[in-house]
Write a protein that holds these residues in place. Sequence first.
Motif, PDB file in Angstrom:
ATOM      1  N   GLY A   1      56.164  42.478  66.156  1.00  0.00           N
ATOM      2  CA  GLY A   1      55.430  43.275  65.180  1.00  0.00           C
ATOM      3  C   GLY A   1      54.190  42.567  64.672  1.00  0.00           C
ATOM      4  O   GLY A   1      53.789  42.752  63.524  1.00  0.00           O
ATOM      5  N   GLY A   2      53.594  41.716  65.525  1.00  0.00           N
ATOM      6  CA  GLY A   2      52.379  40.998  65.156  1.00  0.00           C
ATOM      7  C   GLY A   2      52.609  39.794  64.257  1.00  0.00           C
ATOM      8  O   GLY A   2      51.654  39.152  63.823  1.00  0.00           O
ATOM      9  N   LYS A   3      53.865  39.463  63.976  1.00  0.00           N
ATOM     10  CA  LYS A   3      54.178  38.336  63.093  1.00  0.00           C
ATOM     11  C   LYS A   3      54.957  37.267  63.861  1.00  0.00           C
ATOM     12  O   LYS A   3      55.901  37.571  64.589  1.00  0.00           O
ATOM     13  N   LYS A   4      54.548  36.016  63.692  1.00  0.00           N
ATOM     14  CA  LYS A   4      55.220  34.909  64.378  1.00  0.00           C
ATOM     15  C   LYS A   4      56.495  34.522  63.621  1.00  0.00           C
ATOM     16  O   LYS A   4      56.482  34.398  62.395  1.00  0.00           O
ATOM     17  N   ILE A   5      57.556  34.301  64.389  1.00  0.00           N
ATOM     18  CA  ILE A   5      58.836  33.836  63.845  1.00  0.00           C
ATOM     19  C   ILE A   5      59.205  32.579  64.622  1.00  0.00           C
ATOM     20  O   ILE A   5      59.154  32.568  65.853  1.00  0.00           O
ATOM     21  N   THR A   6      59.565  31.525  63.900  1.00  0.00           N
ATOM     22  CA  THR A   6      59.920  30.250  64.512  1.00  0.00           C
ATOM     23  C   THR A   6      61.257  29.779  63.959  1.00  0.00           C
ATOM     24  O   THR A   6      61.511  29.925  62.759  1.00  0.00           O
TER      25      THR A   6
ATOM     26  N   SER B   1      59.076  32.818  59.011  1.00  0.00           N
ATOM     27  CA  SER B   1      58.495  34.078  59.461  1.00  0.00           C
ATOM     28  C   SER B   1      57.211  34.371  58.699  1.00  0.00           C
ATOM     29  O   SER B   1      57.153  34.215  57.476  1.00  0.00           O
ATOM     30  N   GLU B   2      56.188  34.816  59.458  1.00  0.00           N
ATOM     31  CA  GLU B   2      54.921  35.218  58.840  1.00  0.00           C
ATOM     32  C   GLU B   2      55.045  36.571  58.146  1.00  0.00           C
ATOM     33  O   GLU B   2      54.225  36.887  57.285  1.00  0.00           O
ATOM     34  N   GLY B   3      56.039  37.340  58.542  1.00  0.00           N
ATOM     35  CA  GLY B   3      56.245  38.652  57.934  1.00  0.00           C
ATOM     36  C   GLY B   3      57.612  38.738  57.286  1.00  0.00           C
ATOM     37  O   GLY B   3      58.484  37.907  57.529  1.00  0.00           O
TER      38      GLY B   3
ATOM     39  N   ALA C   1      58.392  36.995  53.575  1.00  0.00           N
ATOM     40  CA  ALA C   1      57.824  36.013  54.513  1.00  0.00           C
ATOM     41  C   ALA C   1      58.024  34.630  53.923  1.00  0.00           C
ATOM     42  O   ALA C   1      57.971  34.444  52.708  1.00  0.00           O
ATOM     43  N   GLY C   2      58.276  33.652  54.792  1.00  0.00           N
ATOM     44  CA  GLY C   2      58.477  32.285  54.320  1.00  0.00           C
ATOM     45  C   GLY C   2      59.472  31.540  55.176  1.00  0.00           C
ATOM     46  O   GLY C   2      59.790  31.960  56.294  1.00  0.00           O
ATOM     47  N   SER C   3      59.994  30.429  54.633  1.00  0.00           N
ATOM     48  CA  SER C   3      60.951  29.582  55.351  1.00  0.00           C
ATOM     49  C   SER C   3      62.271  29.531  54.613  1.00  0.00           C
ATOM     50  O   SER C   3      62.300  29.462  53.379  1.00  0.00           O
ATOM     51  N   TYR C   4      63.345  29.527  55.394  1.00  0.00           N
ATOM     52  CA  TYR C   4      64.710  29.495  54.876  1.00  0.00           C
ATOM     53  C   TYR C   4      65.553  28.639  55.811  1.00  0.00           C
ATOM     54  O   TYR C   4      65.201  28.448  56.969  1.00  0.00           O
ATOM     55  N   SER C   5      66.694  28.180  55.329  1.00  0.00           N
ATOM     56  CA  SER C   5      67.651  27.563  56.253  1.00  0.00           C
ATOM     57  C   SER C   5      68.689  28.618  56.594  1.00  0.00           C
ATOM     58  O   SER C   5      68.982  29.506  55.791  1.00  0.00           O
ATOM     59  N   ILE C   6      69.194  28.528  57.827  1.00  0.00           N
ATOM     60  CA  ILE C   6      70.261  29.445  58.216  1.00  0.00           C
ATOM     61  C   ILE C   6      71.513  28.640  58.540  1.00  0.00           C
ATOM     62  O   ILE C   6      71.457  27.592  59.172  1.00  0.00           O
TER      63      ILE C   6
ATOM     64  N   ALA D   1      76.905  34.881  69.120  1.00  0.00           N
ATOM     65  CA  ALA D   1      76.882  35.594  67.841  1.00  0.00           C
ATOM     66  C   ALA D   1      75.448  36.082  67.661  1.00  0.00           C
ATOM     67  O   ALA D   1      74.509  35.304  67.791  1.00  0.00           O
ATOM     68  N   SER D   2      75.292  37.373  67.399  1.00  0.00           N
ATOM     69  CA  SER D   2      73.932  37.920  67.308  1.00  0.00           C
ATOM     70  C   SER D   2      73.822  38.899  66.158  1.00  0.00           C
ATOM     71  O   SER D   2      74.812  39.433  65.665  1.00  0.00           O
ATOM     72  N   ILE D   3      72.573  39.118  65.782  1.00  0.00           N
ATOM     73  CA  ILE D   3      72.288  40.080  64.710  1.00  0.00           C
ATOM     74  C   ILE D   3      70.884  40.636  64.928  1.00  0.00           C
ATOM     75  O   ILE D   3      69.950  39.887  65.217  1.00  0.00           O
ATOM     76  N   PRO D   4      70.720  41.964  64.816  1.00  0.00           N
ATOM     77  CA  PRO D   4      69.378  42.535  64.946  1.00  0.00           C
ATOM     78  C   PRO D   4      68.585  42.314  63.671  1.00  0.00           C
ATOM     79  O   PRO D   4      69.147  42.138  62.589  1.00  0.00           O
ATOM     80  N   PHE D   5      67.258  42.304  63.825  1.00  0.00           N
ATOM     81  CA  PHE D   5      66.385  42.216  62.648  1.00  0.00           C
ATOM     82  C   PHE D   5      65.148  43.058  62.853  1.00  0.00           C
ATOM     83  O   PHE D   5      64.811  43.458  63.968  1.00  0.00           O
ATOM     84  N   THR D   6      64.488  43.357  61.743  1.00  0.00           N
ATOM     85  CA  THR D   6      63.251  44.123  61.752  1.00  0.00           C
ATOM     86  C   THR D   6      62.190  43.304  61.033  1.00  0.00           C
ATOM     87  O   THR D   6      62.470  42.697  59.990  1.00  0.00           O
ATOM     88  N   VAL D   7      60.986  43.295  61.593  1.00  0.00           N
ATOM     89  CA  VAL D   7      59.857  42.614  60.969  1.00  0.00           C
ATOM     90  C   VAL D   7      58.986  43.664  60.315  1.00  0.00           C
ATOM     91  O   VAL D   7      58.655  44.674  60.919  1.00  0.00           O
ATOM     92  N   SER D   8      58.628  43.415  59.066  1.00  0.00           N
ATOM     93  CA  SER D   8      57.726  44.355  58.372  1.00  0.00           C
ATOM     94  C   SER D   8      56.500  43.606  57.885  1.00  0.00           C
ATOM     95  O   SER D   8      56.454  42.374  57.911  1.00  0.00           O
ATOM     96  N   GLN D   9      55.516  44.336  57.488  1.00  0.00           N
ATOM     97  CA  GLN D   9      54.260  43.747  57.022  1.00  0.00           C
ATOM     98  C   GLN D   9      54.486  43.258  55.643  1.00  0.00           C
ATOM     99  O   GLN D   9      54.144  42.503  54.989  1.00  0.00           O
TER     100      GLN D   9
END
Length: 184
Positions: free
Chosen positions: A47-52, A88-90, A101-106, A176-184
């Motif tokens: 969605g145009g946003k970088k996720i690392t 995530s940028e978004g 948007a921001g950084s978190y620990s998982i 183990a998986s989970i879907p996600f959505t990126v928004s602006q």
Amino acid sequence: MTKRTRLAIAGAAILASLVGIAAWTTYGQFGRPKYTSPAANVATTIGGKKITIDYYAPSMHGRKIMGALVPFDKVWCTGANWATKITSEGALEIGGLKLPAGSYSIWTLPSEKEWMLIVNKQTGQFHLNYDASQDFGRTGMKLKTLTSPVETFQIELRSDGGNQGTLALLWETTEASIPFTVSQ
């Protein structure tokens, strides 16, 4: 040079050698872990946003993983060494969690039948320093048994088209998986 001086020099050389041998032996036993977990990362643009995601990737090395090295019903740092960090940028919606948007620990809470993904507001924690009071929230993950084992723990960010993606954790014969959505 006197005999006494030569003996003192020889004694000092022997002592230095013994200290060196002791230090080398101790380093070999205690300085390096038996198994190392190298740094790893995965990144994608959705969605145009970088996720690392930055994490440390342990390997099986013939060990039992799920229910043993990764204990059931206890919070796991989702990797090794330091807490896994997602940036995530978004804004992200993962399960019922809406993350700015921001950084978190998982972190994860694995059990035999289900896994919970835990998103924590802190980053940079040592893998044993989980603080539940800093949780952003928790959400369930889908489990799948893999047909062949994955030797080294890996995290995947899969694009599912548009602004949709999947976060997947793979190790041993578990995904183990989970879907996600990126928004602006």
